[in-house]
Each structure stands twice: as structure tokens, then as C-alpha cells.
Design a protein around this motif. Structure first.
Motif, PDB file in Angstrom:
ATOM      1  N   LEU A  13     -15.538 -12.225  -8.950  1.00  0.00           N
ATOM      2  CA  LEU A  13     -14.738 -11.018  -8.787  1.00  0.00           C
ATOM      3  C   LEU A  13     -13.646 -11.297  -7.771  1.00  0.00           C
ATOM      4  O   LEU A  13     -13.918 -11.769  -6.675  1.00  0.00           O
ATOM      5  N   GLU A  14     -12.421 -11.005  -8.127  1.00  0.00           N
ATOM      6  CA  GLU A  14     -11.275 -11.292  -7.264  1.00  0.00           C
ATOM      7  C   GLU A  14     -11.083 -10.233  -6.189  1.00  0.00           C
ATOM      8  O   GLU A  14     -10.796 -10.535  -5.054  1.00  0.00           O
ATOM      9  N   TYR A  15     -11.195  -8.966  -6.546  1.00  0.00           N
ATOM     10  CA  TYR A  15     -10.922  -7.879  -5.609  1.00  0.00           C
ATOM     11  C   TYR A  15     -12.232  -7.291  -5.131  1.00  0.00           C
ATOM     12  O   TYR A  15     -12.815  -6.436  -5.774  1.00  0.00           O
ATOM     13  N   ASN A  16     -12.706  -7.748  -3.990  1.00  0.00           N
ATOM     14  CA  ASN A  16     -14.023  -7.366  -3.491  1.00  0.00           C
ATOM     15  C   ASN A  16     -14.064  -5.978  -2.875  1.00  0.00           C
ATOM     16  O   ASN A  16     -15.130  -5.471  -2.583  1.00  0.00           O
ATOM     17  N   SER A  18     -12.841  -3.147  -4.280  1.00  0.00           N
ATOM     18  CA  SER A  18     -12.597  -2.098  -5.265  1.00  0.00           C
ATOM     19  C   SER A  18     -13.712  -2.078  -6.301  1.00  0.00           C
ATOM     20  O   SER A  18     -14.540  -2.979  -6.374  1.00  0.00           O
ATOM     21  N   ARG A  19     -13.699  -1.056  -7.110  1.00  0.00           N
ATOM     22  CA  ARG A  19     -14.706  -0.895  -8.159  1.00  0.00           C
ATOM     23  C   ARG A  19     -14.408  -1.863  -9.302  1.00  0.00           C
ATOM     24  O   ARG A  19     -13.261  -2.031  -9.695  1.00  0.00           O
ATOM     25  N   THR A  20     -15.456  -2.492  -9.827  1.00  0.00           N
ATOM     26  CA  THR A  20     -15.319  -3.384 -10.975  1.00  0.00           C
ATOM     27  C   THR A  20     -16.056  -2.765 -12.153  1.00  0.00           C
ATOM     28  O   THR A  20     -17.223  -2.407 -12.034  1.00  0.00           O
ATOM     29  N   PHE A  22     -17.172  -3.510 -16.059  1.00  0.00           N
ATOM     30  CA  PHE A  22     -17.331  -4.585 -17.029  1.00  0.00           C
ATOM     31  C   PHE A  22     -16.889  -4.127 -18.413  1.00  0.00           C
ATOM     32  O   PHE A  22     -17.052  -2.967 -18.778  1.00  0.00           O
TER      33      PHE A  22
END
Length: 55
Positions: A13-16, A18-20, A22
Motif C-alpha cells: 500500500l502506497e498511501y498509509n 488513507s483508507r484503502t 480493494f
């Protein structure tokens, strides 16, 4: 941050901070979280994780 699932697959995950969301559901019996980089603080020498939520 890198996620490792029970089948051995991984996802970075690149942006730790923020909400991810899937694209498809991931079926797994566990998620192993590996912190790949941190920013130095001015007061403490540890790493803080404020919230993790798996739905």
C-alpha cells in the motif's frame, strides 16, 4: 506498508494514511502487516499505529 495474506500473497500500500478499498474481496485467515518506512518523531522512538480496521 505491506500486507501478507494466509495464502502467501502480498500487497504493498502506497498511501498509509488513507483508507484503502480493494477491487475484490480477499479471503484469508490472517493478515500480516509489515511497516516499510516511518517518519522520525521529535519526542518518542517508537512507531504509533492509531487505527486498523478489517471488514
Amino acid at each position: 506498508m505491506e500486507l501478507e495474506f494466509s495464502d502467501g500473497s502480498t500487497m504493498e500500500l502506497e498511501y498509509n494514511d488513507s483508507r484503502t478499498i480493494f477491487d475484490e474481496p480477499v479471503e484469508t485467515s490472517f493478515i500480516k502487516i509489515k511497516i516499510l518506512e516511518v517518519e522520525s518523531g521529535t519526542k518518542y522512538q517508537n512507531t504509533c499505529v492509531s487505527e486498523l480496521k478489517a471488514l
